[in-house]
Design a protein around this motif. Structure first.
Motif, PDB file in Angstrom:
ATOM      1  N   MET A   1      25.597 -25.575  64.985  1.00  0.00           N
ATOM      2  CA  MET A   1      26.037 -25.470  63.595  1.00  0.00           C
ATOM      3  C   MET A   1      26.996 -24.279  63.425  1.00  0.00           C
ATOM      4  O   MET A   1      26.737 -23.206  63.931  1.00  0.00           O
ATOM      5  N   LYS A   2      28.112 -24.491  62.731  1.00  0.00           N
ATOM      6  CA  LYS A   2      29.149 -23.453  62.587  1.00  0.00           C
ATOM      7  C   LYS A   2      29.083 -22.779  61.211  1.00  0.00           C
ATOM      8  O   LYS A   2      28.960 -23.459  60.202  1.00  0.00           O
ATOM      9  N   VAL A 208      22.396 -14.125  72.497  1.00  0.00           N
ATOM     10  CA  VAL A 208      23.670 -14.105  71.769  1.00  0.00           C
ATOM     11  C   VAL A 208      24.764 -13.911  72.805  1.00  0.00           C
ATOM     12  O   VAL A 208      24.659 -13.032  73.671  1.00  0.00           O
ATOM     13  N   GLU A 209      25.783 -14.764  72.755  1.00  0.00           N
ATOM     14  CA  GLU A 209      26.920 -14.549  73.648  1.00  0.00           C
ATOM     15  C   GLU A 209      28.217 -14.814  72.893  1.00  0.00           C
ATOM     16  O   GLU A 209      28.196 -15.346  71.785  1.00  0.00           O
ATOM     17  N   MET A 210      29.320 -14.418  73.511  1.00  0.00           N
ATOM     18  CA  MET A 210      30.631 -14.611  72.880  1.00  0.00           C
ATOM     19  C   MET A 210      31.346 -15.728  73.633  1.00  0.00           C
ATOM     20  O   MET A 210      31.509 -15.648  74.858  1.00  0.00           O
ATOM     21  N   LEU A 211      31.752 -16.797  72.930  1.00  0.00           N
ATOM     22  CA  LEU A 211      32.475 -17.900  73.565  1.00  0.00           C
ATOM     23  C   LEU A 211      33.706 -18.223  72.722  1.00  0.00           C
ATOM     24  O   LEU A 211      33.573 -18.485  71.519  1.00  0.00           O
ATOM     25  N   ILE A 217      24.712 -18.232  69.118  1.00  0.00           N
ATOM     26  CA  ILE A 217      23.345 -17.715  68.995  1.00  0.00           C
ATOM     27  C   ILE A 217      22.390 -18.838  69.398  1.00  0.00           C
ATOM     28  O   ILE A 217      22.465 -19.944  68.843  1.00  0.00           O
ATOM     29  N   THR A 218      21.484 -18.542  70.339  1.00  0.00           N
ATOM     30  CA  THR A 218      20.564 -19.592  70.790  1.00  0.00           C
ATOM     31  C   THR A 218      19.120 -19.188  70.490  1.00  0.00           C
ATOM     32  O   THR A 218      18.784 -18.001  70.460  1.00  0.00           O
ATOM     33  N   THR A 219      18.287 -20.210  70.276  1.00  0.00           N
ATOM     34  CA  THR A 219      16.892 -19.933  69.922  1.00  0.00           C
ATOM     35  C   THR A 219      15.951 -20.483  70.995  1.00  0.00           C
ATOM     36  O   THR A 219      16.346 -21.333  71.804  1.00  0.00           O
ATOM     37  N   GLY A 223      17.824 -24.382  69.732  1.00  0.00           N
ATOM     38  CA  GLY A 223      18.843 -24.426  68.672  1.00  0.00           C
ATOM     39  C   GLY A 223      20.068 -23.614  69.057  1.00  0.00           C
ATOM     40  O   GLY A 223      19.976 -22.652  69.834  1.00  0.00           O
ATOM     41  N   SER A 224      21.226 -24.023  68.547  1.00  0.00           N
ATOM     42  CA  SER A 224      22.458 -23.281  68.831  1.00  0.00           C
ATOM     43  C   SER A 224      23.287 -23.174  67.549  1.00  0.00           C
ATOM     44  O   SER A 224      23.470 -24.160  66.834  1.00  0.00           O
ATOM     45  N   TYR A 225      23.735 -21.974  67.253  1.00  0.00           N
ATOM     46  CA  TYR A 225      24.483 -21.708  66.018  1.00  0.00           C
ATOM     47  C   TYR A 225      25.699 -20.878  66.414  1.00  0.00           C
ATOM     48  O   TYR A 225      25.604 -20.041  67.314  1.00  0.00           O
ATOM     49  N   SER A 226      26.848 -21.097  65.732  1.00  0.00           N
ATOM     50  CA  SER A 226      27.992 -20.244  66.062  1.00  0.00           C
ATOM     51  C   SER A 226      28.611 -19.675  64.785  1.00  0.00           C
ATOM     52  O   SER A 226      28.514 -20.287  63.710  1.00  0.00           O
TER      53      SER A 226
END
Ligand SMILES: Cc1cc2nc3c(=O)[nH]c(=O)nc-3n(C[C@H](O)[C@H](O)[C@H](O)COP(=O)(O)OP(=O)(O)OC[C@H]3O[C@@H](n4cnc5c(N)ncnc54)[C@H](O)[C@@H]3O)c2cc1C
Length: 396
Positions: A1-2, A208-211, A217-219, A223-226
């Motif tokens: 989700m962005k 948390v990583e930078m792409l 952000i991963t849970t 889950g994955s959120y950007s």
């Protein structure tokens, strides 16, 4: 989700930051590990045979000096749920008997210390250094140090004196101290429902990583959120851990802070089963709990409740035994129990310098940091920090 901004941590720091970000028109996502928002600003809800009751498991009192919080309360249209707290005393518990705080003080020692009240400045002094001069060494050791330690549920001798109790401008038309009809958590819920804020609970953020120039952000649940902007509103150790691969310097600076865990056990008892006189809180010097904060400030027809804030690492049996002794009830009379663990910062003299370095390191970065370890741990300190971080972001 962005999103434009992802906020990790749904206590009052994260929620107030979400309020400001959404207010600035940003698509805001808030991720909370627990199954409800609030963190240390969490009222436990209990119901029995249609009778409802709530008990504060963390924060319990707001003041008319909490101006940023009051602005949020007004914007959420819940000012009409502000209610006064009944005037019942903060009392000492000595040998399982309730006694008044004043009766334990040596008044001659207080009188001898009066000149210090006018001449001594808090700046650069620890709580012990400052207050033992204000009330006298013996009064400090026997009474006041226990009263102060009950505030953040940990020894406060080495806390910076100017961060314990702050004087702030007040809103004179608002009650001096207050709570809300359904407890403080109603504020958390009202913020979480605001337009523009997407709240996801049971989201334990693990990475948390930078792409491609965005934070991902991963849970723990996959889950994955950007987001373009990352905000951390978790205890300092969690924020330090999550920032390690993104910004090791900030992570290292956060890692210098210490914090304490507070194991809180709430007990709800039918009114007729408890003979302890109404109190705001019980403070028991040199005990295994720092304070037992009561719901007597908002009396209920059917129930009474106490949140015991224990030192960490004790067994369930030991905690329950102490609760029943302190309240003079048998376990069978306890209608309901609940438990939470909160994290509170262990601030030290020199914290202001730490904070100045932190803010220099954050300057120009699209990482927002808020929490109860910046200007202080009171609710208003958390909200003020969130407000100033949201303003920094607008000016970036
Ligand atoms: C017992 C007690 C009594 C207090 N009484 C008062 C009072 O009367 N008045 C007052 O002004 N202040 C009081 N305080 C202080 C105040 O309540 C707190 O400082 C404040 O609520 C902290 O808010 P916060 O959002 O910074 O942190 P928290 O409330 O700790 O919120 C942090 C949130 O981050 C979440 N989280 C942690 N890790 C992760 C992860 N990996 N992923 C996602 N989420 C995560 C947590 O679950 C939590 O909800 C009290 C505090 C305590 C503990």
């Amino acid at each position: 989700m962005k999103s434009d901004v992802v906020i990790i941590g749904g206590g009052i720091s994260g929620l107030s930051l979400a309020f400001y970000c959404a207010g600035a028109g940003l698509k805001t996502t808030l991720l909370e590990k627990n199954d409800s928002v609030g963190g240390s600003f969490n009222s436990h809800q209990f119901s029995e045979n249609g009778l409802k009751f709530w008990l504060e498991m963390g924060a319990h009192t707001c003041y008319n000096s909490y101006q940023n919080l009051l602005d949020i309360v007004e914007a959420c249209n819940i000012s009409d749920t502000i209610i006064p707290r009944e005037k019942v005393p903060f009392s000492l518990l000595i040998d399982n008997k309730v006694t008044s705080l004043m009766s334990a003080l040596n008044i001659f020692e207080v009188l001898k210390s009066i000149p210090a009240i006018f001449s001594l400045k808090k700046d650069g002094l620890s709580v012990r250094e400052y207050y033992s001069k204000i009330v006298g060494q013996e009064n400090y050791n026997k009474v006041l140090s226990h009263f102060f330690s009950a505030v953040p549920s940990q020894p406060t001798d080495d806390f910076p004196a100017d961060m314990m109790f702050k004087s702030r401008p007040k809103r004179k038309e608002v009650l001096k101290n207050y709570t809300f009809t359904n407890g403080l958590q109603s504020v958390a819920r009202a913020i979480a429902k605001r337009r523009g804020i997407n709240v996801f609970t049971s989201q334990d953020v693990t990475g948390v990583e930078m792409l491609d120039g965005r934070y991902v952000i991963t849970t723990a649940g996959g889950g994955s959120y950007s987001a373009a902007t990352l905000a951390l509103a978790t205890p300092s150790a969690v924020s330090s851990h999550l920032l390690q691969s993104i910004d090791p310097a900030i992570a290292g600076h956060l890692g210098k802070l210490k914090a304490a865990s507070v194991d809180s056990v709430g007990v709800i008892i039918r009114k007729g089963d408890l003979s302890v006189k109404p109190v705001a809180a019980l403070i028991s010097p040199n005990d295994i709990f720092y304070s037992a904060v009561s719901r007597d400030v908002v009396p209920d027809e059917h129930f009474r409740g106490f949140a015991f804030h224990f030192k960490p690492g004790l067994s369930e049996e030991k905690k329950m035994k102490r609760i029943t002794e302190a309240l003079g009830v048998s376990t069978a009379k306890i209608a309901h129990t609940c438990q939470v663990t909160n994290v509170v910062p262990s601030l030290r003299v020199g914290h202001k310098e730490w904070l100045e370095s932190m803010d220099r390191m954050l300057s120009g970065k699209n990482i927002l940091l808020t929490g109860n370890y910046f200007g202080g741990m009171a609710i208003e300190d958390c909200v003020s920090r969130s407000r100033s971080e949201s303003e920094r972001m607008k000016n970036m």
